[in-house]
Design an enzyme around this catalytic site. Structure first.
Site, PDB file in Angstrom:
ATOM      1  N   ASP A  76      -5.662   6.163  -1.614  1.00  0.00           N
ATOM      2  CA  ASP A  76      -6.901   6.302  -2.374  1.00  0.00           C
ATOM      3  C   ASP A  76      -7.192   5.078  -3.239  1.00  0.00           C
ATOM      4  O   ASP A  76      -6.277   4.362  -3.641  1.00  0.00           O
ATOM      5  CB  ASP A  76      -6.811   7.508  -3.314  1.00  0.00           C
ATOM      6  CG  ASP A  76      -6.885   8.830  -2.589  1.00  0.00           C
ATOM      7  OD1 ASP A  76      -6.844   8.851  -1.346  1.00  0.00           O
ATOM      8  OD2 ASP A  76      -6.966   9.868  -3.275  1.00  0.00           O
ATOM      9  N   HIS A 221      -1.682   5.630  -3.241  1.00  0.00           N
ATOM     10  CA  HIS A 221      -2.794   4.808  -3.734  1.00  0.00           C
ATOM     11  C   HIS A 221      -2.558   3.349  -3.365  1.00  0.00           C
ATOM     12  O   HIS A 221      -1.413   2.885  -3.315  1.00  0.00           O
ATOM     13  CB  HIS A 221      -2.934   4.927  -5.256  1.00  0.00           C
ATOM     14  CG  HIS A 221      -3.298   6.305  -5.719  1.00  0.00           C
ATOM     15  ND1 HIS A 221      -2.370   7.311  -5.855  1.00  0.00           N
ATOM     16  CD2 HIS A 221      -4.503   6.836  -6.080  1.00  0.00           C
ATOM     17  CE1 HIS A 221      -2.977   8.417  -6.274  1.00  0.00           C
ATOM     18  NE2 HIS A 221      -4.271   8.155  -6.420  1.00  0.00           N
TER      19      HIS A 221
END
Length: 265
Positions: A76, A221
């Site tokens: 992400d 992430h």
């Protein structure tokens, strides 16, 4: 225009002394209307906006139900110069596909980092500016998702079918927008625990390898601060450990297709 959360903060700051003394904190949400969800058009919107509804339901996936030994890595918040190239290098070295939920404004700024490197990978929508969709009305959600979708199409020329709401926050308006844009909503069944394993990439890797089950969706992430390094440095060990357990790494959409095939047999 202030949203309800911002308005509440402002109201509390300006009237705290009077309000608390007069009736107590419990009455303030009632005075501001915050105990009356805006079901007709706000963040908790219901499906009375029928022209926005294309299907009777939107899939929200924490994992995929399958007996196949498959797992999906998702990343992400990027692309960003800090960690995205390192993540892509690790994936390339192990020949592993992944799903990247991109923030539109980050893609607009950093498209050169990922151009020509996304062929095996999937791209999903993570809003334009990491917006908390649970605080937006239908128009606000649709606007940020469509702007991001347009940026992804401009940069890669491919459709977008997956949405990950920032923070995992979902309101009724999010579901209506996802339906109108043809998205499945993808959350996760296991997240990297970088604070717990700070400075210990092997520990982080073992935590993931031991926890994965068929159909797991893993949250990581490729943007943020230095704590992300414990995950990135452990990726190669995760890939090797999962392969030793007989797992295949696939994109979220490929895993969904595997689950659908399994459900029909």
């Amino acid at each position: 225009m202030l949203n309800r959360r911002a308005f509440l903060r402002t109201a509390l700051a300006g009237t705290a002394g009077v309000a608390v003394g007069a009736a107590g904190m419990k009455e303030i949400p009632h005075w501001l209307g915050l105990d009356r969800p805006p079901v007709a058009g706000g963040y908790a919107a219901g499906a009375d906006v029928l022209d926005a509804v294309r299907h009777p339901g939107v899939a929200v996936r924490y994992y995929v139900e399958t007996t196949e030994p498959v797992v999906a890595f998702t990343f992400d918040d990027g692309p960003a110069p800090h960690w995205t190239p390192m993540v892509l290098d690790a994936l390339d070295a192990a020949n592993v596909p992944a799903t990247f939920f991109m923030v539109g404004q980050n893609l607009a700024k950093n498209a050169d980092l990922v151009r020509g490197r996304m062929d095996r990978h999937e791209i999903g929508n993570h809003t334009w500016a990491h917006d908390d969709l649970a605080t937006l009305d239908l128009n606000g959600v649709t606007k940020t998702l469509k702007r991001t979708e347009d940026e992804i199409h401009q940069q890669f020329g491919r459709p977008v079918t997956l949405l990950r709401p920032p923070f995992g926050h979902i309101g009724g308006s999010t579901m209506l927008a996802a339906d109108s844009l043809g998205y499945d909503v993808v959350l996760w069944s296991k997240a990297m625990r970088e604070k717990m394993f700070a400075g210990n990439p092997e520990g982080q890797a073992k935590d993931i390898v031991d926890a994965v089950r068929p159909g797991s969706i893993l949250l990581a992430h490729d943007e943020g601060d230095d704590r992300r390094l414990v995950t990135i440095k452990g990726l190669a060990t995760m890939f090797a450990g999962l392969r030793d357990r007989g797992f295949r790494m696939v994109t979220v959409s490929d895993m969904i297709a595997t689950g659908k095939k399994h459900s029909t047999t």
